[in-house]
Each structure stands twice: as C-alpha cells, then as structure tokens.
Design a protein around this motif. Structure first.
Motif, mmCIF file in Angstrom:
data_model
loop_
_atom_site.group_PDB
_atom_site.id
_atom_site.type_symbol
_atom_site.label_atom_id
_atom_site.label_comp_id
_atom_site.label_asym_id
_atom_site.label_seq_id
_atom_site.Cartn_x
_atom_site.Cartn_y
_atom_site.Cartn_z
ATOM 1 N N THR A 1 38.470 38.355 49.021
ATOM 2 C CA THR A 1 37.555 39.723 48.909
ATOM 3 C C THR A 1 37.812 41.067 49.508
ATOM 4 O O THR A 1 37.820 41.422 50.766
ATOM 5 N N GLU B 1 36.297 45.317 48.580
ATOM 6 C CA GLU B 1 35.972 46.103 47.728
ATOM 7 C C GLU B 1 36.601 46.709 46.360
ATOM 8 O O GLU B 1 37.855 46.892 47.178
ATOM 9 N N ASP C 1 24.805 40.083 40.772
ATOM 10 C CA ASP C 1 25.432 41.431 41.950
ATOM 11 C C ASP C 1 25.506 42.317 40.649
ATOM 12 O O ASP C 1 25.061 43.409 41.527
ATOM 13 N N ILE D 1 31.556 47.494 43.769
ATOM 14 C CA ILE D 1 30.861 45.864 44.598
ATOM 15 C C ILE D 1 32.274 45.682 44.908
ATOM 16 O O ILE D 1 33.479 45.994 45.622
ATOM 17 N N ASP E 1 31.201 38.943 44.500
ATOM 18 C CA ASP E 1 30.163 39.245 43.758
ATOM 19 C C ASP E 1 29.791 38.877 42.691
ATOM 20 O O ASP E 1 31.124 38.400 42.074
#
Length: 470
Positions: free
Chosen positions: A113, A115, A140, A132, A136
């Motif tokens: 996880t 960005e 989302d 994102i 997501d």
C-alpha cells in the motif's frame, strides 16, 4: 462476473511447509491465490453476519493430508462455493466478501500500500492523472477522477470505470467494468501489458438520462467527447447528410444539439464488441455484436458471405449463462493453461415466437462483458419499472467522504469529425433482417457440455410476449 478456480498450486509457506493454494480467476484471469484456511475464515465471518441458513455449505476440514483426488474434489467444491456466494444478491454485494477479495488480490500480486499516480483515459484518449493509494477500491478511484474533472457528486454514479485493451489505431476493446471487489491499480498493473488501460465512460443505457448529465458543464463535455469518439470509430452509423449536420454543430460549438442529433442515429449509446462467432442462425457464423437500447444487435456474416442483421431484446431472454472450458493440462502440477486455451461463451434462451424458446450462443473472449451489459440493462429496466430513481441505484455508498483534488483538469474538446468512411454505408445497405433466415434448432446443452464453470442468470425483466414483436 465469472468466478472459477481452474487450478491449484503447491507452494511453500513461511516456515517452509508445503500447502495447497487455490487460484481464484475472475473472467478467466487470475485475481488472487488463497489457502483453504483463508476461505474458511471468510465462510465463518459470513455465517456470523448473515446466519447459517443464508450462507452456502462449505467443504469440510480433513484430518490427514489430502490426496491428489481429494485436492481436486475440494477445488471443485470451493469453486461452487465462491460462485454461490457471488451470485447471492446479499452475500455477493457484502463488504465482507468484497474486502476479502480486495485484500487477497493485493497480497497475491505483492503490491504494498503506497501512494501512486494512475492514468485514466477519456473516450477521446485524453489522460487524466490521479493520485491514489494502491489499495483504493474502484469507487475510490472513480471519485478521484470525478474530483480531478470537477464532476459534481450527483453525477458520479452515471459513470463507471472500464478495463479496456487499446489497439494501435486508438480503438478500445472492452474487457470488463471494474467491480467493487477489485483494486483498479492492482488489476491493470498485474496484467503487465501497456495495451490494457482504464477508461471513464457513461454507465447507463437509457438515453433519457443524458438530460441529467448535460445539466452540468463537465457532464456535457464527457458525454460530448464520448459521442464524437463513438462516431469516429464507426459505433454510431452516420450518412453523409447527417455527418454534415454534425460537423456544422461542432463548428458552432453546439454540444447539446450535437448530442440531440446523435441520439436519433442508429446505434447511439451502444457498446460494440470485437468480431466473434455465433451458432445463430447456423453454427460457425462470424458476427459483430453491439449492446444497447435493451438489446443485443447481431451483424452476421453467413458462410455464403451474405450479411444479415437482427436484434435480440433483453426482455425476451428468459435467462443466460456464461461458460468457460479449460482443457486439462498434461504439464507439471501447478502449471497454468495458456490464455488462448480458455474458451468463453455467452448463451441466452430467447423467445423466438410465442411458444418457442431457443438457445443462442456467442463464443467470444468478451463474453463476460456481454453478460455484464445484459445484467445492467435488466437492473435499469427493473428500477424504472418499480418507479425507483436511477441516481439512488448508482449512489449506493453511504460511508466515506469524497476526497477533492487540489487541482482540476478540463475535458478537452475533440477535433472536428473526419469525413465519413464510405465503406460503412454499403455494409448497412447489404444487411437484411435475421428473421428472414430459416432458424435451426439448437440443443439446450450444446454450449456447456465440457464447461469448467458457469454462471446462470435468471432474467426478472423477461416478458412472455407474442409474435407481433419479433
């Protein structure tokens, strides 16, 4: 969605001990790899939340190490279990089930996880870059794209994200609509092929909803660029006179009037699929299928090279099913079958006349997308029939605030239409109605005699009507 577990793998755990992994495929593509204990945990959580009477039976535990025959039996049982849960309207839509699949997808692809920047295309090829998290979910990402484009909250539900394959000429081949149980970034990057992209497109069929979308500047622009793109790619049929009118409206920047005129044209709002094969009106016929206006449209090339056209209305389909056949592999244990070996079919039972039903089969890698189109047409019809609101149907999420982007991106206007393709008009003129073709009987089980898995869909919008609507 078509769920299957076509194979298992023997893998080494953290401590070095071997275990059997079950490969869950969605639409013929690996989605995640899970252990029996993980699925058992999902089952127990579903029983706790929804009760033992609602959740389907789960394969029992075994005390001793499974034999190869027992592994195969468990694989089949787990496959049926996953299909049963997914097809249940409550369990299949539950956050427990969908979050399990999202987590398992991320763990299988070993994507942490973090960005990232994700590119989402518009119909005109414009790239919308959004920041994102890799974790997501689909909604989302959709909301992030809407925020970037400054699309108002009340219009987000009229659009969806689709996984497509982009050809060299820029045309899109639709793979599927991205679902709530997957992570868009993981889904597209795990394919490891730059031809696969994510595209934003309207997600409804009834063109009367265009009025809602066109109330807002961004909604109007999105609908406009999609309409221009569909005309350019030949999805909407345009003659020379109509082409001149459309180009004149473009020059005047009369976007609403452009869309109004396009709404009157043949195949407006349809999705066009890649050429494939059908057994109607006879086996081995090449066909181009388009979905829209609550029907599947066939342009069939018969063995004698004659081209015929006809439509199958969704309200006359009693049911449909998606089947996949995967040849047994003779390779080493755990080897996956080649992509070309998986055959997907969509078969629907159609009311040909007042008292005669007949199965029609389409063999296509896009069979799942065709099934998704049929289901969404039925859902839309049922909402309309009940007097419900399509906005409420689309806006199902109640928790979580929309994350607004710090910077907006405008939808670029496409260039003026090119001259119409002269080769397209003779094709339409050559076509004649399929009802003029003598129909052959099709065996009820001919499309599923060797299937590895199947999804069966009853149609709540089925109408037993007479010959006058053939």
């Amino acid at each position: 969605m078509h769920f299957s577990i076509p194979e298992t793998e023997t893998r080494a755990g953290d401590g070095g001990a071997a275990y059997v992994a079950y490969n869950i495929h969605v639409n013929g593509v690996l989605h995640c790899r899970v252990r029996y204990s993980q699925l058992l945990g999902l089952h127990e959580q579903l029983r706790k939340e929804y009760g033992a009477n609602v959740v389907p039976a789960f394969p029992p535990k075994k005390i001793f190490t499974l034999t190869p025959a027992e592994v195969e039996q468990r694989r089949e049982q787990l496959e049926k279990y996953m299909q049963a849960v997914r097809q249940d309207p409550v369990l299949g839509a539950s956050e427990t089930f969908n979050s399990f699949l999202r987590k398992a997808q991320q763990e299988t692809q070993q994507i942490p996880t973090e960005e990232v920047m994700l590119e989402v295309l518009l119909s005109n090829g414009q790239k919308v870059k959004v920041t994102i998290l890799t974790s997501d979910q689909t909604e989302d990402v959709l909301e992030a794209v809407a925020s970037k484009l400054d699309l108002p909250d009340e219009l987000i539900g009229y659009f969806s994200l689709f996984l497509v394959r982009q050809a060299k000429d820029g045309a899109f081949s639709f793979v599927r609509k991205l679902q709530e149980f997957e992570l868009p970034y993981v889904s597209v990057t795990s394919l490891r092929d730059p031809e696969f992209r994510i595209i934003l497109r309207k997600s409804y069929w009834d063109s009367s909803y265009d009025d809602d979308v066109m109330e807002h500047r961004v909604g109007l622009n999105l609908l406009y660029v999609q309409t221009v793109s569909d005309i350019e790619h030949g999805w909407i049929l345009v003659n020379k006179d109509q082409h001149r009118q459309l180009k004149s409206l473009q020059e005047k920047v009369s976007k609403k009037e452009f869309i109004r005129l396009a709404q009157t044209l043949k195949y407006y709002g349809y999705l066009k699929f890649d050429p494939c094969v059908t057994d109607f009106p006879e086996k081995g016929c090449h066909v181009v299928v388009s979905a829209g206006n609550n029907e599947l449209n066939f342009q069939v090339r018969l063995p004698n090279e004659q081209i015929k056209e006809g439509s199958f209305k969704v309200t006359r389909m009693r049911c449909w099913r998606v089947t996949s056949s995967v040849p047994m592999s003779n390779g080493p244990s755990g080897s996956s079958p080649g992509k070309s070996e998986v055959k997907l079919e969509l078969a629907f039972e159609y009311l040909m006349s007042k008292d005669r039903l007949q199965w029609v089969t389409i063999t296509s890698p896009q069979a799942i997308m065709l099934s998704i189109c049929l289901q969404s047409m039925v859902d839309e019809l049922m909402v309309k029939k009940s007097g419900g609101s399509i906005r409420k149907m689309f806006r199902r999420r109640v928790n979580g605030a929309l994350r607004r982007s710090d910077s907006q991106q405008a939808v670029k206007s496409p260039p003026l239409l090119d001259s119409p393709d002269a080769s397209r008009e003779p094709m339409a003129k050559l076509s004649s109605k399929l009802t003029s073709v003598s129909l052959r009987g099709i065996s009820h089980c001919s499309s599923a005699s060797d299937v590895g898995a199947n999804d069966f869909h009853g149609n709540y919008a089925f109408e037993g009507i007479g010959d006058e609507d053939l």
